[in-house]
Design a protein around this motif. Structure first.
Motif: not given
Length: 263
Positions: A250-256
């Motif tokens: 869900k979080k952008d940092r996790t996606k990156k």
């Protein structure tokens, strides 16, 4: 039932904040994977959970034992005024509580001058004060489980990296711990041996053993863990169901972070 819980854990080295308000718990039979980039605080967190480092503030509980309390913004360890590893080794309360967990290091940490059998049995006999014959019997059960029964009287230098890591796992199991921590258990191994160790850990997970695993193996975390915690810069960015977090963060940092991994 909660086996382990840490709340509001803070840790700094030379005014550099390494962990900032970390909280999570592990229930009996649960497998939790901790993921994140190098330097995110994962290993420091594991070292605090296993008393190889001391937190600056926060609370820590194993089962019903409240080991660390927060008093006036500072961590207070049970029966421990001097926060040093030397003092820890003399603290009977913390020595007893150390029996609740086993730890598997990324670089095996076997004693090179001891046989496999002595590496596995020394702590249960001399630290836990268990019956020697009972411990040796257990050791052979776990070595057989690791496919190493015939290597009991060998020395670490006579074993492959994968075999040494399986000895380290047998050593942790022989402590009969309530929870086992793995600190990147495959990082020192080549891909073939990595697969070998991940298979062993997967089998332990199928037995409903309580485990916390710091790993860079995303597909393994997705398929084996019940829950995944993603850390970055000393904080928990996101946590949740392992499959959901790895496949649909869900979080952008996790996606990156996860964009770097396939599978």
């Amino acid at each position: 039932m909660s086996v382990f819980e840490i709340k509001n854990c803070k840790k700094s080295f030379n005014d550099i904040k390494v962990l900032d308000d970390i909280s999570f718990k592990v229930d009996e039979g649960e497998v939790v994977s901790i993921i994140g980039s190098s330097g995110s605080g994962k290993t420091t967190l594991l070292r605090i959970c296993t008393f190889l480092e001391f937190m600056d503030d926060g609370t820590l509980t194993y089962l019903d034992d409240s080991i660390v309390k927060s008093i006036d913004g500072k961590a207070s360890y049970i029966g421990q005024k001097d926060l040093s590893l030397d003092a820890l080794n003399k603290n009977k309360d913390l020595t007893r509580i150390k029996g609740y967990f086993g730890l598997v290091f990324q670089n095996f940490n076997l004693f090179p001058h001891w046989t496999v059998l002595k590496n596995v049995t020394d702590a249960p006999i001399y630290v836990q004060k268990r019956d020697k014959n009972e411990v040796i019997e257990k050791a052979f059960i776990y070595l057989k489980k690791m496919g190493l029964e015939s290597k009991a009287y060998c020395y670490p230098c006579e074993l492959s990296g994968g075999q040494q890591q399986r000895v380290a796992i047998a050593r942790a199991l022989c402590l009969e711990p309530k929870i086992i921590y793995f600190d990147e258990p495959t990082s020192a191994l080549d891909p073939e041996l990595t697969s070998e160790i991940l298979k062993v850990i997967k089998e332990l997970a199928s037995e409903k053993r309580t485990m916390v695993i710091v790993t860079h193996e995303m597909s393994f975390a997705r398929d084996v863990a019940d829950r995944v915690i993603f850390m970055d810069n000393g904080v928990i960015v996101e946590e949740g169901n392992a499959y959901d977090l790895i496949t649909n963060p869900k979080k952008d940092r996790t996606k990156k972070f996860l964009m770097k991994y396939d599978g």
